[in-house]
Write an enzyme that holds these catalytic residues in place. Sequence first.
Site, PDB file in Angstrom:
ATOM      1  N   THR A  17      63.447  16.793  60.729  1.00 55.02           N
ATOM      2  CA  THR A  17      62.830  17.116  59.435  1.00 55.02           C
ATOM      3  C   THR A  17      61.911  15.963  59.056  1.00 55.02           C
ATOM      4  O   THR A  17      62.212  14.794  59.300  1.00 55.02           O
ATOM      5  CB  THR A  17      63.862  17.271  58.305  1.00 55.02           C
ATOM      6  OG1 THR A  17      64.575  16.052  58.189  1.00 55.02           O
ATOM      7  CG2 THR A  17      64.811  18.402  58.572  1.00 55.02           C
ATOM      8  N   GLU A  70      66.877  22.723  58.123  1.00 52.98           N
ATOM      9  CA  GLU A  70      68.339  22.669  58.201  1.00 52.98           C
ATOM     10  C   GLU A  70      68.978  24.058  58.180  1.00 52.98           C
ATOM     11  O   GLU A  70      70.167  24.209  58.378  1.00 52.98           O
ATOM     12  CB  GLU A  70      68.909  21.863  57.020  1.00 52.98           C
ATOM     13  CG  GLU A  70      68.680  20.364  57.097  1.00 52.98           C
ATOM     14  CD  GLU A  70      67.342  19.937  56.488  1.00 52.98           C
ATOM     15  OE1 GLU A  70      66.419  20.777  56.396  1.00 52.98           O
ATOM     16  OE2 GLU A  70      67.221  18.758  56.107  1.00 52.98           O
ATOM     17  N   LYS A  78      60.278  15.468  34.420  1.00 50.53           N
ATOM     18  CA  LYS A  78      61.265  15.337  33.348  1.00 50.53           C
ATOM     19  C   LYS A  78      60.560  14.886  32.075  1.00 50.53           C
ATOM     20  O   LYS A  78      60.161  13.741  31.941  1.00 50.53           O
ATOM     21  CB  LYS A  78      62.362  14.360  33.750  1.00 50.53           C
ATOM     22  CG  LYS A  78      63.131  14.894  34.935  1.00 50.53           C
ATOM     23  CD  LYS A  78      64.340  14.059  35.296  1.00 50.53           C
ATOM     24  CE  LYS A  78      65.000  14.618  36.538  1.00 50.53           C
ATOM     25  NZ  LYS A  78      64.548  14.030  37.795  1.00 50.53           N
ATOM     26  N   TRP A 137      63.303  19.813  31.858  1.00 44.89           N
ATOM     27  CA  TRP A 137      62.620  19.902  33.146  1.00 44.89           C
ATOM     28  C   TRP A 137      61.422  20.854  33.065  1.00 44.89           C
ATOM     29  O   TRP A 137      61.528  21.951  32.517  1.00 44.89           O
ATOM     30  CB  TRP A 137      63.577  20.421  34.224  1.00 44.89           C
ATOM     31  CG  TRP A 137      64.580  19.417  34.668  1.00 44.89           C
ATOM     32  CD1 TRP A 137      64.751  18.155  34.162  1.00 44.89           C
ATOM     33  CD2 TRP A 137      65.570  19.571  35.684  1.00 44.89           C
ATOM     34  NE1 TRP A 137      65.776  17.521  34.812  1.00 44.89           N
ATOM     35  CE2 TRP A 137      66.299  18.372  35.750  1.00 44.89           C
ATOM     36  CE3 TRP A 137      65.908  20.597  36.562  1.00 44.89           C
ATOM     37  CZ2 TRP A 137      67.345  18.177  36.648  1.00 44.89           C
ATOM     38  CZ3 TRP A 137      66.948  20.406  37.450  1.00 44.89           C
ATOM     39  CH2 TRP A 137      67.661  19.205  37.496  1.00 44.89           C
TER      40      TRP A 137
HETATM   41  P1  AMP Z   1      60.963  22.328  55.981  1.00 45.39           P
HETATM   42  O1  AMP Z   1      62.280  21.823  56.382  1.00 45.39           O
HETATM   43  O2  AMP Z   1      59.831  21.475  56.430  1.00 45.39           O
HETATM   44  O3  AMP Z   1      60.791  23.751  56.375  1.00 45.39           O
HETATM   45  O4  AMP Z   1      60.881  22.270  54.393  1.00 45.39           O
HETATM   46  C1  AMP Z   1      61.814  22.940  53.596  1.00 45.39           C
HETATM   47  C2  AMP Z   1      61.417  22.881  52.159  1.00 45.39           C
HETATM   48  O5  AMP Z   1      60.174  23.570  51.942  1.00 45.39           O
HETATM   49  C3  AMP Z   1      62.372  23.585  51.225  1.00 45.39           C
HETATM   50  O6  AMP Z   1      63.505  22.815  50.942  1.00 45.39           O
HETATM   51  C4  AMP Z   1      61.494  23.840  50.013  1.00 45.39           C
HETATM   52  O7  AMP Z   1      61.381  22.701  49.195  1.00 45.39           O
HETATM   53  C5  AMP Z   1      60.141  24.112  50.633  1.00 45.39           C
HETATM   54  N1  AMP Z   1      59.906  25.564  50.719  1.00 45.39           N
HETATM   55  C6  AMP Z   1      60.034  26.368  51.786  1.00 45.39           C
HETATM   56  N2  AMP Z   1      59.709  27.629  51.483  1.00 45.39           N
HETATM   57  C7  AMP Z   1      59.364  27.643  50.182  1.00 45.39           C
HETATM   58  C8  AMP Z   1      58.945  28.654  49.258  1.00 45.39           C
HETATM   59  N3  AMP Z   1      58.777  29.909  49.624  1.00 45.39           N
HETATM   60  N4  AMP Z   1      58.706  28.276  47.982  1.00 45.39           N
HETATM   61  C9  AMP Z   1      58.862  26.994  47.586  1.00 45.39           C
HETATM   62  N5  AMP Z   1      59.247  26.005  48.401  1.00 45.39           N
HETATM   63  C10 AMP Z   1      59.498  26.321  49.678  1.00 45.39           C
END
Ligand code: AMP
Length: 544
Positions: A181, A326, A435, A440
């Site tokens: 990640t 994850e 914040k 929020w």
């Molecule tokens: P990754 O591990 O790089 O796929 O990133 C995951 C993160 O991307 C999630 O925890 C979210 O914060 C963000 N994310 C993924 N899909 C969405 C979505 N449809 N809307 C908002 N945030 C998203």
Amino acid sequence: MQDWPLLVHKVLDHAATYAATREIVTRGIEGPIRRTNWATIHQRSKTLAKVLAKRGIKPADRVATLAWNSERHLESWYGITGAGGVYHTLNPRLFPEQLVYIVNHAEDRMIFVDLTFIPILEKLQAQLSTVETYVVLTDAAHMPATSLKNAIAYEELLKEADADFAWVELDEKDACGLCYTSGTTGNPKGVLYSHRSNVIHAMAILSADGFGLSNADTVLPIVPMFHANAWSLSFSAPMTGAKMVMPGAKLDGESVYNLLEDEQITMSAAVPTVWLMLLQHMEANNLKLSTLKRVAIGGSACPPSMIEKFEVNYGVEVMHAWGMTEMSPVGTLGSLLAKDRKLPFAEQLKIKSKQGRPLFSVEMKITDDEGAELPRDGKTFGHLVVRGPAVSSGYFKGEGGNILDADGFFDTGDVAMLDADGYMQITDRSKDVIKSGGEWISSIDIENIAVGHPAVAIAAVIGVAHPKWDERPLLIVQLKPGADASKEDLLKFLEGKIAKWWMPDDVAFVEAVPVGATGKIQKLTLRETFKGHVLPTAGSAAAE
Ligand code: AMP
């Protein structure tokens, strides 16, 4: 019942047996389009597995790929796992020092690399102490001179064996894939998928409320295989024997449009920034889509204006998806409940703009800072925590220690609302939430509306220090090429669409909003850039 291990190469066996001649099409890095089919992919994956076994790759050994989506990349995954190894996807958009860290941490023994990325590895290879061999994903005719250690062209490597090979016997809980990640703090952390988690996740996503794929589909995974398993498409598409089209390196609006039309794509998946380029290209050239039925959009929030354009202007259904590395990666998908399918479009759009409902096998809830569950009332925000057979229980080699709570839930780091129908809405990453006076403000909500302004290409909202309210929102805008809008225009556009106290205190215009390795706006960089930004409201507040 029989103990039939859930192994990913069984997926490929199935595709080769029951969809042997269904095509896999690749826009090659070398230029021309290449065509193959599931039977040939199967044979070549078996050949590769045999070669790797002969070259000493043992179960659990990591073999990395640094590559665009292509049939050779797909064969590499199946060949590596078929030899018992673990495919490890490297994201070429990471900083060089992150790549070095990741390869060394994973102890990759080989790297399969696309022509495009050879220069990156040539510069880094002296620091990659565990890599013995570099395989260039090309043929002898296109093999460049390279200093990469023991470099060999992929097509030459395949000549070292035939396809007569039995997949290495494994347990379904054995490691299958590895993806790090791109955490914004600390070192990247590895998520190690098992065969079982990959197969269960792919089956869950195939449901009609998920990607709803069938053999009749032609699937274009634009989301890279190096980002969170290409949202499972490398496993779920062959489960149905669908036709797959691999876009290679060209992801601009025109190239994607041409593939969609030339190959008659019915389903595709990508992050919003890719779809933005496609929509802009189609609008500028007055183009239509003739076969595309559904698109999955996720990785960051899909603005309602994008959903509306796809559905109303182009007749393409949007499946807004949320997930994370994850989680294998998909957790929720925006399929409407029966009762909501009768609603007028404007009401449906509000629901589709949320991140959707959990797939089977994903449990989720929202909690307060102490871990107590919060109500599913559609208005309370909380920490989104998840549990399931395709959710990580810890990071590779135990980095970061225990990541689960006492009940086995993993904190996603997202802040979200859940409603009584099960729809989930992300309001922010917990570290991005603004914040203001103890309350929020959701940056995503404001961004979603701002990006609906016709002059805005990308909108980002961050919290900036404020003497009275701690933080207040600053709207940062990248305008579309040639477009014009003032601060006043944009604030007027937001007025009435969000609560008054959510209105940004200021608007800043930038040439380019920074976008990270996985298509997400880099809020950390923006917070750095605008650290000293003095809000016009700060002076009067300080004097109060
Ligand atoms: P990754 O591990 O790089 O796929 O990133 C995951 C993160 O991307 C999630 O925890 C979210 O914060 C963000 N994310 C993924 N899909 C969405 C979505 N449809 N809307 C908002 N945030 C998203």
